[in-house]
Design a protein around this motif. Structure first.
Motif: not given
Length: 131
Positions: A113, A129-131
């Motif tokens: 993300e 933002t997010k892995k």
């Protein structure tokens, strides 16, 4: 092209302004004191969001300037395609391609993300933002 009009004296470092038809991030502001017969002037230094070009604006502090409406959104990486990445917006499910910034080349992977911005009809990948 969504923008609003503000006075130069309300601009701050880190905010955005339209200079030369490009959305630019302000990196420095200097103001001069008013003279005997003149008004105070402001010198605004900014760097283009999309083209990384440095621009300068010198105007009286009560002059009007355009400020772009920056829309920050979230997306998911669908595919890496050489110099570009295909993203899917997490709200509208629209898919589109954007160039990959140099600082994010090694960290991008499918399914990650990311945050991106939309300004003056252009889109740019900003961060993971997010892995």
């Amino acid at each position: 092209m969504s923008k609003k009009v503000v006075e130069v004296k309300t601009l701050k470092v880190g905010k955005y302004v339209i200079l030369g038809g490009e959305a630019s991030k302000i990196v420095g502001i200097q103001t001069s004191s008013p003279g005997k017969h003149g008004a105070a002037k402001a010198r605004v230094d900014a760097v283009g969001i999309f083209d990384k070009q440095k621009r300068t604006l010198v105007k009286p502090v009560d002059a009007k300037v355009d400020v772009p409406m920056i829309d920050k959104r979230a997306a998911q990486v669908l595919a890496l395609m050489g110099e570009n990445v295909q993203l899917m917006d997490l709200e509208s499910y629209e898919t589109f391609d954007v160039p990959i910034p140099e600082d994010l080349k090694n960290d991008l992977a499918e399914g990650v993300e990311v945050g991106y911005i939309i300004a003056m009809g252009h889109k740019k990948l900003m961060r993971i933002t997010k892995k």
